[in-house]
Motif scaffolding. Structure first.
Motif, mmCIF file in Angstrom:
data_model
loop_
_atom_site.group_PDB
_atom_site.id
_atom_site.type_symbol
_atom_site.label_atom_id
_atom_site.label_comp_id
_atom_site.label_asym_id
_atom_site.label_seq_id
_atom_site.Cartn_x
_atom_site.Cartn_y
_atom_site.Cartn_z
ATOM 1 N N LYS A 79 -1.354 39.405 47.862
ATOM 2 C CA LYS A 79 -2.047 38.365 48.621
ATOM 3 C C LYS A 79 -2.564 38.946 49.936
ATOM 4 O O LYS A 79 -3.741 39.143 50.118
ATOM 5 C CB LYS A 79 -1.093 37.198 48.902
ATOM 6 C CG LYS A 79 -0.610 36.462 47.657
ATOM 7 C CD LYS A 79 0.324 35.325 48.048
ATOM 8 C CE LYS A 79 0.826 34.562 46.832
ATOM 9 N NZ LYS A 79 1.760 33.482 47.197
ATOM 10 N N GLY A 80 -1.641 39.231 50.841
ATOM 11 C CA GLY A 80 -1.991 39.920 52.075
ATOM 12 C C GLY A 80 -2.839 39.137 53.060
ATOM 13 O O GLY A 80 -3.543 39.727 53.871
ATOM 14 N N CYS A 111 5.130 47.959 47.899
ATOM 15 C CA CYS A 111 4.751 46.569 48.178
ATOM 16 C C CYS A 111 5.550 46.054 49.371
ATOM 17 O O CYS A 111 6.786 46.121 49.376
ATOM 18 C CB CYS A 111 5.021 45.706 46.946
ATOM 19 S SG CYS A 111 4.474 43.988 47.115
ATOM 20 N N VAL A 112 4.845 45.568 50.381
ATOM 21 C CA VAL A 112 5.489 44.922 51.526
ATOM 22 C C VAL A 112 5.489 43.418 51.272
ATOM 23 O O VAL A 112 4.433 42.820 51.044
ATOM 24 C CB VAL A 112 4.766 45.250 52.835
ATOM 25 C CG1 VAL A 112 5.460 44.563 54.014
ATOM 26 C CG2 VAL A 112 4.717 46.759 53.061
ATOM 27 N N ARG A 158 2.485 39.062 50.374
ATOM 28 C CA ARG A 158 2.786 40.436 49.944
ATOM 29 C C ARG A 158 1.497 41.252 49.920
ATOM 30 O O ARG A 158 0.398 40.701 49.789
ATOM 31 C CB ARG A 158 3.443 40.448 48.562
ATOM 32 C CG ARG A 158 2.565 39.959 47.432
ATOM 33 C CD ARG A 158 3.355 39.759 46.158
ATOM 34 N NE ARG A 158 4.416 38.799 46.325
ATOM 35 C CZ ARG A 158 4.243 37.477 46.213
ATOM 36 N NH1 ARG A 158 3.053 36.985 45.934
ATOM 37 N NH2 ARG A 158 5.240 36.655 46.380
ATOM 38 N N VAL A 159 1.671 42.559 50.043
ATOM 39 C CA VAL A 159 0.528 43.463 49.983
ATOM 40 C C VAL A 159 0.995 44.804 49.418
ATOM 41 O O VAL A 159 2.103 45.262 49.719
ATOM 42 C CB VAL A 159 -0.120 43.652 51.374
ATOM 43 C CG1 VAL A 159 0.847 44.308 52.357
ATOM 44 C CG2 VAL A 159 -1.411 44.445 51.272
ATOM 45 N N ILE A 160 0.156 45.424 48.588
ATOM 46 C CA ILE A 160 0.481 46.724 47.992
ATOM 47 C C ILE A 160 -0.288 47.796 48.755
ATOM 48 O O ILE A 160 -1.522 47.804 48.773
ATOM 49 C CB ILE A 160 0.100 46.768 46.502
ATOM 50 C CG1 ILE A 160 0.767 45.615 45.741
ATOM 51 C CG2 ILE A 160 0.516 48.111 45.891
ATOM 52 C CD1 ILE A 160 0.296 45.484 44.296
ATOM 53 N N ASP A 170 -5.540 41.495 56.224
ATOM 54 C CA ASP A 170 -6.356 40.313 55.972
ATOM 55 C C ASP A 170 -6.967 40.481 54.587
ATOM 56 O O ASP A 170 -7.923 41.233 54.406
ATOM 57 C CB ASP A 170 -7.440 40.169 57.033
ATOM 58 C CG ASP A 170 -8.249 38.890 56.855
ATOM 59 O OD1 ASP A 170 -7.871 38.051 56.003
ATOM 60 O OD2 ASP A 170 -9.266 38.723 57.558
ATOM 61 N N GLY A 171 -6.424 39.778 53.604
ATOM 62 C CA GLY A 171 -6.857 39.976 52.228
ATOM 63 C C GLY A 171 -6.454 41.366 51.773
ATOM 64 O O GLY A 171 -5.281 41.709 51.752
#
Length: 202
Positions: A39-40, A72-73, A104-106, A131-132
């Motif tokens: 998502k991020g 992944c955070v 989450r963001v990879i 952002d995105g």
């Protein structure tokens, strides 16, 4: 502003059954690949360089599953934590226990490799704004680095790491020593010396 945060380090390993100890076996962590899409949106977090170096120990290398080449955070009601896996071995590191909106963001290995620094820079914080799929990192000297996050679905690591540990569930187990070495390598990045992991099967 990080003086108010309680920073923790936690790493978990999924035991390997003897009949599936072959490191080439796919799907070694049952249920892992029913994951979540990155998502991020409006994420902000800080990661020390030693966190990056430690968690890259568990990331895949030269894998067709490109989303595993990085980590992944995650942010949710448990705080901010990093999941990293190659499909055989899984590490989780809690870096901030302040509850956050779920997100989450990879982050790709190719970009993380350039940010991990040296052992002398272990304690330095890198400040991330997401952002995105757009990621901006502010370095300790004020310089900025920008790159694109992975647009992919990361494994659901909660399906492997239990949220509640019960001592009555403990039982003898077998582990692949090659995978355990990754945790020893990660401990050296985190704590400055190589430590043997505590092994529990549940």
């Amino acid at each position: 502003n990080h003086g108010h945060h309680h920073w923790l380090h936690h790493v978990s390993v999924k035991p390997i059954k003897p009949q599936t100890a072959n490191p080439c076996f796919r799907g070694l962590l049952p249920g892992l690949f029913q994951g979540f899409t990155s998502k991020g949106f409006n994420m902000k977090f800080a990661i020390q360089r030693k966190h990056i170096r430690a968690m890259l120990c568990f990331a895949a290398k030269k894998d067709i599953r490109y989303y595993l080449q990085g980590f992944c955070v995650n942010q949710d009601n448990r705080g901010t934590y990093i999941d990293s896996t190659d499909g055989h071995c899984l590490g989780r590191l809690l870096i901030d226990d302040q509850p956050m909106p779920e997100n989450r963001v990879i982050l790709p290995s190719v970009n993380l490799d350039a940010l991990k620094g040296t052992k002398k820079q272990n304690e330095e914080f890198l400040h991330f704004t997401v952002d995105g799929l757009s990621v901006e990192v502010i370095l300790p000297n004020g310089d900025k680095v920008q790159f694109t996050a992975q647009d992919a679905r990361y494994p659901d690591c909660d399906r492997v790491i239990p949220l509640v540990f019960k001592t009555e569930d403990e039982k003898p187990s077998n582990f692949n020593p090659d995978l355990l070495v990754k945790f020893v390598d990660a401990s050296e990045s985190l704590y400055g010396k190589r430590q043997c992991p505590t092994l529990l099967q549940r």
